[in-house]
Design a protein around this motif. Structure first.
Motif, PDB file in Angstrom:
ATOM      1  N   ILE A 155       0.851  -1.277   0.025  1.00  0.00           N
ATOM      2  CA  ILE A 155      -0.160   0.108   0.342  1.00  0.00           C
ATOM      3  C   ILE A 155       0.890   1.281  -0.087  1.00  0.00           C
ATOM      4  CG2 ILE A 155      -1.810   0.816   1.244  1.00  0.00           C
ATOM      5  CD1 ILE A 155      -3.336  -1.117   2.362  1.00  0.00           C
ATOM      6  N   ASN A 156       1.974   1.167   0.240  1.00  0.00           N
ATOM      7  CA  ASN A 156       2.548   2.560   0.794  1.00  0.00           C
ATOM      8  C   ASN A 156       3.756   2.560  -0.128  1.00  0.00           C
ATOM      9  OD1 ASN A 156       2.409   3.359   3.505  1.00  0.00           O
ATOM     10  ND2 ASN A 156       3.947   2.168   4.342  1.00  0.00           N
ATOM     11  N   THR A 187       2.714   1.432  -2.803  1.00  0.00           N
ATOM     12  CA  THR A 187       2.254   1.704  -4.458  1.00  0.00           C
ATOM     13  C   THR A 187       0.981   3.215  -4.170  1.00  0.00           C
ATOM     14  OG1 THR A 187       1.072  -0.381  -4.519  1.00  0.00           O
ATOM     15  CG2 THR A 187      -0.113   1.253  -5.368  1.00  0.00           C
ATOM     16  N   PHE A 188       0.645   3.851  -3.272  1.00  0.00           N
ATOM     17  CA  PHE A 188      -0.732   4.938  -2.711  1.00  0.00           C
ATOM     18  C   PHE A 188       0.485   5.988  -2.141  1.00  0.00           C
ATOM     19  CE2 PHE A 188      -3.172   1.822  -3.055  1.00  0.00           C
ATOM     20  CZ  PHE A 188      -3.968   2.002  -4.421  1.00  0.00           C
ATOM     21  N   PHE A 236      -0.776   8.543   2.377  1.00  0.00           N
ATOM     22  CA  PHE A 236      -2.022   7.881   2.349  1.00  0.00           C
ATOM     23  C   PHE A 236      -1.789   6.476   3.207  1.00  0.00           C
ATOM     24  CE2 PHE A 236      -4.577   4.059   0.304  1.00  0.00           C
ATOM     25  CZ  PHE A 236      -6.264   4.331   0.279  1.00  0.00           C
ATOM     26  N   GLU A 277     -10.425   7.602   1.343  1.00  0.00           N
ATOM     27  CA  GLU A 277     -10.070   7.763  -0.423  1.00  0.00           C
ATOM     28  C   GLU A 277     -11.423   7.263  -1.149  1.00  0.00           C
ATOM     29  OE1 GLU A 277      -6.565   9.731  -1.072  1.00  0.00           O
ATOM     30  OE2 GLU A 277      -5.819  10.352   0.540  1.00  0.00           O
TER      31      GLU A 277
END
Length: 785
Positions: A407-408, A410-411, A415, A473
């Motif tokens: 997640i880190n 990628t976004f 985020f 989001e």
């Protein structure tokens, strides 16, 4: 009988005598002020100055004798000299002694003045009787008048000398000093002449009342001289009153003056602003009426009684304002003493409301994660330590969220932070209130399970809760958790190992497919290494002295020069290779091998230091880690002393590192051992400082030289900037050295230097090195000549 013709009233004779005595007066004033300012050998100086003053009086009287116009005998001149000199010396000593007192009581003042007057009278009469024996004819009435005038001069002289001696502002006393010395010299200048007048009949052809001339002169001189201490005293009183009023009125803190019963007499303007009451409303009010709460009232009443008995202490309490709000205040109370009698109390009150808020904020930031507002690792370890001290059972749940790194990546981290905040909120909702939820770092969280709660039930609930997706989001994420659980004291009684074991169990759960929990068991320590085998091998390694020592250099961050090194035990197993200290040190503690292990390391370090010194190296101080268990050995200090002597080393080459937990038990015994080590030159360093909030209180108890800032602060140095600054400032104020460990980046170095921490240790400069590699680094250092 032929009446001697005397010219003692000749103006020239009196003028010269006065000049000599003015000089004596100036000397007396200067001598008295020098004695007051002296730090040591005051009595010796007082004796010397008294003899010098006696000598000046003797020389003055030699002139009076020679110029009197009366035949005198020289046969008893030496007797005159000794008697006059001795009596004047005693009187001078008494005057200088009393003048040193800021406030002399009336009886002392009168008795000393009588003593001085009697000394002068005795010296005059004895001296003149020895010298002018043939011409002596005592005049009783004139003798009484002479004594009374001498007594008046003595009273005035002592008063003036006390005032001028005890006034510290030179510019304030300068003019009065010279005026008083001149008038004092004039007053004393008439003393030998009224003494002579009272001891013989006078006939100089100027009239039957010519004998009154010296008495008239003395009366006039005394009158003028008395004006000086009166005027000076009034000015001193005004100065002191204005000084006290200035301290009272212009004090930046609130000042309350209260009577012996505690009723407020007056306040300054800051007190009005602090309380919200008008001055007339505060006057007559009892100070207890401003204190909030019955418990606080009892505390303050007890404090007030201690102040009246002579104690001066700080106390913190709450003050109730006129609008019924409260302020946190710190009170310093001192007695008001007038003529050795307590007449009231000054209470100096400082508003520390904002300071208290700031302290709470600093403490909160030190023990909470800034992102999630959950307790941090430091907070978790603090609570674990308190449970350890209370010997309570608890469990530790360690969580790592699967695929969070993706997640880190990628976004972005911003985020990812939002996801972490949701994770923190969800954990707080699921976990019982009596359990502690903490963020350890990154996506790792820990839960301290207490109060009879079952860790497996909590773990199951967490797994179930995170089967539902998170939203951020407008996007949906399913994040699962890998959970490890360790128990105290079932798995270990070592808190550091407890965290490690929970972490091991968590990774075991991740290896088994994640999204579930796993309890720790001993097989997880190392699948290929049997703990009991390691214990036996470690015992053999200690007996055969096959452990080695690595050295991690310490540096001055400004000069980049080596300031010392930390000696670290290393064990190369014949089959398993290098065994990490995090594995064999806990084994040594549990198997009661830690003391022989540390003593082996101490001897190896000492032997290496001797080898380096014999080869001409300038060896800096080397630190050795010592466990708390070692301090419980009665012969520890003797072992250090004996081993230093055995290797012919000085203690100044050695430093021992201990942890804050050293003060949990046997505080006095441990501290006495630390002090004994420091007395032979060994420095004492507190390792991992700051990992417990109680560290601040320990500093006032421990005999230590250096604080070692824990690497957990340094690894997040920007976030912990205020904490690091506080530790450095505190160490500086306590005159302690400070070093930061775990330094890995240039930015950390720059920050530490800007905060005043110059000594550092960490991989930025060097990892722990074998002795030969550390020797090479030392050899590159510029050698002292």
């Amino acid at each position: 009988m032929n009446i001697p013709h005397m010219y003692i009233f000749d103006f020239n004779n009196i003028a010269l005598t006065v000049v000599f005595l003015i000089i004596s007066s100036i000397m007396a004033v200067e001598f008295s002020r020098q004695i007051k300012k002296a730090i040591d050998r005051k009595k010796r100086k007082m004796v010397l100055y008294s003899l010098l003053l006696a000598l000046t009086f003797l020389l003055t009287h030699l002139f009076v004798i020679i110029s009197a116009g009366v035949p005198f005998s020289t046969s008893n001149f030496y007797l005159f000299f000794l008697l006059f000199f001795g009596i004047c010396g005693v009187g001078s000593y008494a005057a200088l002694s009393l003048a040193q007192r800021d406030i002399a009581n009336t009886s002392q003042y009168i008795s000393t003045s009588l003593l001085i007057a009697a000394s002068i009278m005795m010296a005059e009469y004895t001296a003149f009787y020895i010298i002018f024996r043939e011409a002596i004819e005592i005049q009783p009435i004139l003798s009484v008048m002479a004594f009374l005038m001498i007594l008046v001069t003595s009273f005035t002289l002592i008063r003036f000398l006390m005032q001028i001696t005890n006034e510290d502002i030179y510019e304030f006393v300068k003019n009065y000093k010279y005026t008083g010395s001149v008038l004092g010299g004039m007053a004393m200048g008439g003393i030998p002449y009224i003494a002579l007048t009272s001891m013989m009949e006078i006939s100089d052809g100027s009239g039957v009342h010519s004998f009154l001339a010296p008495f008239i002169y003395m009366a006039a001189a005394n009158l003028l001289f008395m004006l000086v201490p009166d005027l000076f005293g009034e000015k001193l009183i005004m100065k002191n009153v204005q000084s006290h009023l200035s301290l009272f009125s212009h004090n930046p803190d609130s000042v309350f003056r209260v009577d012996l019963q505690g009723y407020i007499l007056s306040v300054n303007k800051e007190a009005v602003e602090l309380t919200g009451y008008m001055p007339n409303e505060l006057a007559g009010l009892h100070f207890i009426d401003l204190i909030g709460g019955s418990e606080e009232e009892k505390k303050i009443r007890k404090y007030f009684m201690k102040v009246l008995s002579g104690e001066t202490k700080l106390i913190e309490t709450t003050l109730k304002r006129a609008d019924s709000t409260y302020a946190d205040v710190r009170i310093t109370a001192v007695r008001i003493i007038v003529k050795n009698t307590t007449v009231g109390v000054f209470g100096i009150v400082r508003d520390i409301t904002e300071q208290k808020k700031a302290d709470k904020m600093i403490e909160y930031l030190a023990y909470h994660d800034e992102l999630t507002n959950l307790p941090n690792r430091r907070n978790l370890e603090k609570v674990m330590a308190s449970l350890f001290i209370e010997d309570e059972e608890f469990s530790l749940i360690y969580l790592d969220f699967d695929r969070f790194k993706r997640i880190n990546d990628t976004f972005g981290h911003s985020f990812g932070d939002k996801i972490l905040m949701q994770i923190g909120n969800k954990l707080s909702e699921v976990v019982p209130e009596e359990c502690l939820v903490a963020r350890i770092g990154g996506d790792e969280f820990a839960i301290l399970v207490t109060g009879g709660n079952q860790p497996d039930k909590i773990a199951n609930e967490i797994v179930r809760e995170f089967q539902s997706p998170l939203f951020a989001e407008g996007m949906e994420f399913l994040i699962t958790a890998s959970i490890g659980i360790s128990k105290y004291p079932e798995d270990t009684n070592n808190l550091e190992l407890l965290l490690k074991y929970a972490d091991m169990a968590m990774y075991k759960a991740k290896e088994n497919g994640a999204n579930h929990y796993q309890f720790f068991d001993q097989s997880m320590v190392d699948q290929n290494v049997n703990k009991f085998e390691l214990e036996n091998d470690l015992r053999n390694a200690i007996n055969s002295k096959s452990l080695t020592v690595f050295y991690q250099p310490k540096y001055n961050a400004t000069t980049n020069e080596i300031t010392g090194a930390e000696a670290l035990a290393r064990w190369k197993h014949p089959r398993h290779g290098m065994i990490p200290p995090g594995v064999f040190i806990p084994i040594a503690e549990e198997a009661n091998l830690i003391v022989p292990l540390e003593r082996l390391i101490i001897r190896q370090v000492f032997s290496q230091l001797v080898a380096w010194k014999n080869r001409g190296f300038e060896v800096p101080r080397t630190s050795i880690n010592i466990s708390i268990i070692h301090f419980y050995q009665e012969d520890f200090v003797k072992f250090m002393q004996h081993t230093l002597k055995e290797y012919d080393l000085y203690g100044e080459l050695i430093e021992i590192e201990v942890t804050e937990s050293i003060m949990i038990k046997k505080e006095d015994s441990i501290n006495s051992q630390l002090q004994a080590l420091r007395e032979i030159g060994i420095e004492v360093s507190i390792d991992d400082f700051g990992t417990g909030y109680s560290s601040l209180s320990y500093l006032s108890k421990l005999s230590v030289d250096r604080l070692k800032i824990d690497q957990s602060f340094i690894s997040h140095s920007q976030e912990n900037r205020e904490i690091i600054s506080t530790i450095v400032s505190m160490a500086t104020n306590l005159k302690l050295k400070v070093i930061a460990e775990g330094v890995e980046t240039a930015s950390q170095i720059d920050l530490l230097k800007s905060l005043g921490c110059q000594e550092v240790q960490g991989y930025f400069y060097s990892p722990p090195l074998p002795s030969n590699e550390y020797e090479t680094m030392m050899n590159k250092q510029p050698q002292e000549t």
